[in-house]
Enzyme design. Structure first.
Site, short mmCIF file in Angstrom:
data_model
loop_
_atom_site.label_atom_id
_atom_site.label_comp_id
_atom_site.label_asym_id
_atom_site.label_seq_id
_atom_site.Cartn_x
_atom_site.Cartn_y
_atom_site.Cartn_z
CB ILE A 10 -0.77 0.29 1.24
CG1 ILE A 10 -1.61 -1.31 1.35
CG2 ILE A 10 -1.81 1.14 1.42
CD1 ILE A 10 -2.26 -1.44 2.71
CB CYS A 11 1.32 4.11 -2.42
SG CYS A 11 2.14 5.64 -2.49
CG LEU A 12 -1.82 5.21 3.99
CD1 LEU A 12 -2.67 6.35 3.30
CD2 LEU A 12 -2.82 4.37 4.78
#
Ligand SMILES: [Zn+2]
Ligand SMILES: [Zn+2]
Lengths: 157, 335
Positions: free
Chosen positions: A93-95
């Protein structure tokens, strides 16, 4: 270690006690094994007014040994997640809050799930891990987006 | 290497202390013999490696150096000590094995035990230590392995000090099995004098080593034992560990000059009489979710445990709640 023990107790209390803001979001959030609080699994409900509405979404969470100094490592697993900020193959996840630079030890696993819910509601096609979906979003083709997500969730049928 | 022990020596003539079978060997000759044997063993090991390399290739040899050195040891001592003859080192300074009392020769099974444990012992010990070490990531078990290593280390040092003083056993295994060295010939007074003066040099070495061991190990060991006693009493559940984490405490523990954790007075907010002006809702640390221990504040005024906030600010110099700059040295403990 002590912190995650405390957090576990708190999470149990929150999930048992009804009426909290998490009832609409969290189906399950628990360690894989009661004796090893470093490995967790979670199931969340796809938020309404998104293409994910009506689907249950699985996540795995790994707690690093220096938690909460280091952020937890969260992935969409075991099912592939069609989302412009999620690597379709690995579930990564790109968070920002999950990165070392932006993480704060004042956050806990419930905050993390909240942030993921928000990411499902407001995808960020400017920093994509899934270029195909990002392109659809940039074109503003909502129908194609919904169709594609549903296609993957229904196992491609 | 081939000369067998003299049959004359087989029967102890008398059990009186003054009439030993043969005079006990002195420390210098034992060390000399030992060095010679080590040398020979190394040469044999290299030859064996070359042999295996030509037979099985470089990869196999690299993967099995430990095993090859074991084979070398087994071969060398199997063909000498076990077969009843002297090793090159023993031959060189003329030493024979006698029992602990010096009145009998050493039995064959002891020699077998010696050869086996000499060749395989180090491997077995290191495997056991490694297994304990890697058994789990738990810092407790790492601690334990560390302490076993420490005890082993002290044991070996004590053994060496004893050797320097008494000149009896240079090898731990030989000490356990009671395989002492004696000089293989009659010693005339001149030679005896020479040997005694040499041994005195070793006694001096023994004093130095003793001082070194005592000054290095004793304080840490005492502290460690104290910690073991204390922690056995209090730390029953893993829940007990205060924020800041086990790892932080343990690492502090081995650094000299840092006062014992238990002797520092902590301010624990689970005690309601401590800092009563802090309201109930603010007494929990957001980082460890416990009631604060040693409440401390960042420049922005947010409160955390001392251990919690300092370990975070070392990672990133900002307040976890409001992200304002907060270097570890700016954190103030509230008293
Ligand atoms: Zn704390
Ligand atoms: Zn602050």
């Amino acid at each position: 270690m002590s912190r995650i023990v405390k957090e576990y107790k708190k999470i149990k209390k929150v999930l048992e006690g009804h009426g909290e803001a998490f009832e609409n979001l969290i189906v399950q959030l628990a360690p894989v094994n009661e004796y090893d609080l470093l490995s967790w699994k979670a199931t969340i409900r796809g938020p309404s007014d998104t293409p994910y509405n009506g689907f249950s979404i699985g996540l795995t969470i790994k707690i690093p040994s220096d938690y909460p100094i280091s952020p937890p490592m969260v992935k969409f697993e075991p099912y592939k997640m069609p989302h412009c900020n999620v690597n379709f193959q690995t579930g990564e996840i790109c968070l920002d809050i999950l990165t070392r630079q932006h993480w704060s030890p004042a956050w806990d696993l419930l905050h993390v799930l909240k942030a993921i819910e928000q990411l499902l509601q407001e995808p960020v096609p400017e920093s994509p891990l899934n270029v195909d979906i990002a392109n659809i979003l940039k074109e503003g083709d909502r129908t194609a987006y919904t169709g594609l997500v549903r296609y993957y969730f229904c196992g491609g049928t | 290497m081939t000369s067998r022990s003299d049959p004359r020596e087989m029967k102890p003539p008398d059990y009186d202390q003054s009439t030993l079978l043969l005079p006990f060997a002195d420390a210098p000759s034992i060390v000399q013999a030992h060095q010679k044997d080590k040398q020979t063993e190394a040469i044999l090991s290299v030859k064996l490696e070359r042999f295996f390399r030509s037979l099985k290739g470089q990869l196999f040899t690299n993967a099995c150096t430990e095993e090859i050195s074991i084979v070398a040891k087994l071969m060398y001592f199997g063909l000498t000590t076990l077969a009843g003859s002297k090793t090159l080192g023993e031959e060189y300074v003329d030493l024979v094995y006698v029992s602990r009392t010096g009145k009998e020769l050493v039995k064959r099974y002891k020699k077998l035990l010696f050869v086996l444990s000499y060749a395989l012992g180090p491997l077995v010990v290191s495997r056991i230590l490694r297994r304990w070490g890697s058994g789990s990531d738990d810092s407790d078990s790492k601690d334990k392995t560390y302490s076993y290593r420490r005890i082993l280390d002290i044991f070996l040092n004590v053994h060496l000090v004893l050797f320097y003083f008494s000149g009896s056993y240079y090898d731990v295994i030989k000490r356990i099995l009671g395989m002492r060295y004696a000089i293989g010939h009659k010693v005339n007074p001149n030679e005896a004098k020479f040997r005694t003066s040499n041994s005195n040099t070793y006694k001096f070495l023994g004093h130095i080593l003793l001082l070194k061991v005592a000054s290095e190990k004793l304080p840490a060991t005492l502290q460690y034992l104290k910690k073991l006693l204390v922690s056995e009493g209090t730390d029953s559940a893993n829940d007990m560990k205060v924020c800041g984490g086990n790892g932080v405490d343990a690492s502090h523990y081995y650094i000299k000059g840092i006062p014992d954790e238990s002797r520092l007075s902590h301010i624990d907010l689970s005690d309601k009489s401590q800092l009563p002006f802090i309201p109930e809702v603010s007494r929990t640390c957001i980082l460890c979710l416990n009631l604060m221990v040693d409440p401390s504040c960042t420049p922005c005024g947010h409160l955390f445990c001392w251990n919690c906030i300092v370990s975070w600010c070392k990672e990133r110099a900002e307040c976890p709640l409001c992200r304002q700059k907060s270097h570890p040295q700016q954190v103030l403990s509230i008293r």
